[in-house]
Design an enzyme around this catalytic site. Structure first.
Site, PDB file in Angstrom:
ATOM      1  N   GLU A  73      70.542 -57.331  33.073  1.00  0.00           N
ATOM      2  CA  GLU A  73      70.112 -58.012  34.293  1.00  0.00           C
ATOM      3  C   GLU A  73      69.740 -56.981  35.357  1.00  0.00           C
ATOM      4  OE1 GLU A  73      69.308 -60.044  37.582  1.00  0.00           O
ATOM      5  OE2 GLU A  73      69.494 -61.029  35.632  1.00  0.00           O
ATOM      6  N   GLN A  74      68.593 -57.192  36.002  1.00  0.00           N
ATOM      7  CA  GLN A  74      68.122 -56.211  36.976  1.00  0.00           C
ATOM      8  C   GLN A  74      68.961 -56.191  38.255  1.00  0.00           C
ATOM      9  OE1 GLN A  74      64.176 -56.990  38.404  1.00  0.00           O
ATOM     10  NE2 GLN A  74      64.587 -59.134  38.911  1.00  0.00           N
TER      11      GLN A  74
ATOM     12  N   TYR B 164      70.588 -84.512  48.156  1.00  0.00           N
ATOM     13  CA  TYR B 164      71.616 -85.080  47.283  1.00  0.00           C
ATOM     14  C   TYR B 164      72.920 -84.311  47.475  1.00  0.00           C
ATOM     15  CZ  TYR B 164      69.686 -81.382  44.180  1.00  0.00           C
ATOM     16  OH  TYR B 164      69.200 -80.205  43.662  1.00  0.00           O
TER      17      TYR B 164
ATOM     18  N   ARG C  32      73.844 -74.511  41.914  1.00  0.00           N
ATOM     19  CA  ARG C  32      73.370 -73.526  40.933  1.00  0.00           C
ATOM     20  C   ARG C  32      74.408 -72.430  40.703  1.00  0.00           C
ATOM     21  NH1 ARG C  32      68.305 -71.884  38.936  1.00  0.00           N
ATOM     22  NH2 ARG C  32      67.335 -73.547  40.134  1.00  0.00           N
TER      23      ARG C  32
ATOM     24  N   ASP D 247      61.617 -69.731  32.495  1.00  0.00           N
ATOM     25  CA  ASP D 247      60.510 -69.455  33.414  1.00  0.00           C
ATOM     26  C   ASP D 247      59.617 -68.316  32.946  1.00  0.00           C
ATOM     27  OD1 ASP D 247      61.282 -71.463  35.075  1.00  0.00           O
ATOM     28  OD2 ASP D 247      62.064 -70.180  36.680  1.00  0.00           O
TER      29      ASP D 247
END
Length: 398
Positions: A32-33, A214, A106, A292
């Site tokens: 992971e960067q 929400y 998230r 993505d």
């Protein structure tokens, strides 16, 4: 089963893929960067098609404990509050699709996946970005931004819309700015008038913009995402501060459920929405793309995370059941490409509907308004969502 797999990217897609693969017996390392994994983003929606996979990965119960279960998805007029459609969720969705529809922060989902990966001894390396790869008869070599190299049997590019793995595979092509920006933020529910925000996936549509709200964390937080058509903001960072007063002015005159929520908001973030056309190639010998990196989703069907989660299960399944890596990756691409392309394009089309920005979009809203008076718009909206939510990749592949 002895394959050594490197995953570029420790986002939701990368961690789901790592968990799915390690549970199948593979050796997995994630690069992971970012130098640290912190609270990134805000709320996201987990529809039943995603929950089927999370159930199989043994994290669904932890997700439910952190999430909020909305009653319905409701689309309303930005000023009058007139309802265009209501799609029941909650028990109705659970019974219909055999899985829950949930809203989750998230960061909470990311943390649960990270903990699950660590328990499974997934090797996670922070501050080390995958820059590219080379393949030869001798094998696969992966280059890191630091200048060091890795040798692996397989590389999975889960490194987002600016994927370096995709650039190495297909050539450098910049993502396209959509002419739309998204404001996001969260507000403590106890700062709002009781009952102001309905316990739904609330969608407000108006000229040139729309607003979604929400609950998260069992109802303790209210998440909002406000999308506006504008051309003067091109920053993609999810953590770029926005001007809360500018956001309030942008939605001035909207329904009190929107304006009172924004009045209670103390901060917001602003990022530009970028997109790519659907790809027709996701794989290259011993390299595959995921999430993505191959199908970035605009947030107008709330399926970005769900599609990456589905990808992870399909990829792990084929790698575990096919002896030949190329055959496995081709099967993965063939299964996923048509579904993700269709949803990717469907999300784009919703922009004109939500923003009343084209004659077609205005005509569709007029039809929905007319049908709502006789109860048919609800059924029409549900029928449009059924192919997305009813899809069960776990059942399909077993």
């Amino acid at each position: 089963m002895s394959k050594k797999i490197v995953i570029a990217g420790a986002g939701i897609g990368g961690l789901c893929a790592a968990l799915a693969l390690v549970k199948r017996g593979f050796e997995v390392a994630v690069y992971e960067q970012s130098p640290q994994l912190g609270e990134v983003g805000a709320g996201l929606q987990l529809s039943p098609n995603a929950m089927h996979v999370l159930q199989t990965l043994d994290v669904a119960e932890q997700v439910k404990a952190k999430a909020f279960r909305p009653k319905s998805a409701v689309m309303r007029h930005y000023q009058t509050g007139k309802t265009y459609f209501t799609v029941p969720l909650s028990d109705t969705a659970t019974q219909k699709y055999a899985a829950d529809y949930l809203h989750i922060h998230r960061a909470d989902l990311h943390s649960l996946l990270l903990n699950a990966c660590e328990k499974q001894k997934v090797s996670i390396h922070l501050g080390q970005a995958v820059q590219g790869y080379q393949q030869s008869a001798q094998g696969l070599t992966i280059q890191l931004e630091s200048g060091t190299s890795l040798v692996a049997d397989l590389l999975i590019g889960a490194d987002g819309i600016k994927s370096q793995v995709q650039a190495c595979m297909l050539g450098q092509t910049p993502a396209q700015f959509t002419g739309q920006v998204a404001w996001r933020g969260v507000v403590a529910a106890n700062k709002l008038p009781k009952g102001l925000i309905k316990p739904n996936a609330n969608l407000w549509v108006g000229p040139g913009k729309h607003f979604v709200s929400y609950y998260l964390r069992g109802g303790d937080l209210v998440n909002f995402v406000a999308v506006q058509e504008r051309t003067d903001w091109h920053k993609e960072s999810w953590n770029e501060p926005g001007n809360i007063n500018e956001l309030r002015d942008t939605f001035d005159g909207w329904h009190p459920e929107v304006t009172e929520l924004l009045a209670a908001s103390e901060q917001c973030f602003l990022w530009a929405l970028f997109d790519r056309p659907p790809l027709n190639q996701w794989t290259d010998k011993n390299v595959a793309l995921l999430g993505d990196a191959c199908h970035p989703m605009l947030p107008f069907l709330a399926q970005g995370a769900a599609m990456a989660i589905e990808d992870s299960y399909a990829l792990a399944h084929y790698l575990a059941t096919e002896n030949d890596t190329s055959t496995a990756l081709k099967a993965y691409q063939d299964l996923r490409l048509s579904r993700t392309s269709e949803i990717q394009l469907g999300a784009r089309k919703n922009a004109s509907l939500y923003h009343m920005s084209s004659p077609i979009g205005q005509a569709k809203l007029a039809v929905l308004s007319g049908l709502s008076s006789i109860g048919l718009s609800d059924r029409l909206a549900a029928n449009k969502l059924d192919p997305i939510y009813a899809y069960n990749i776990v059942e399909q592949l077993n």
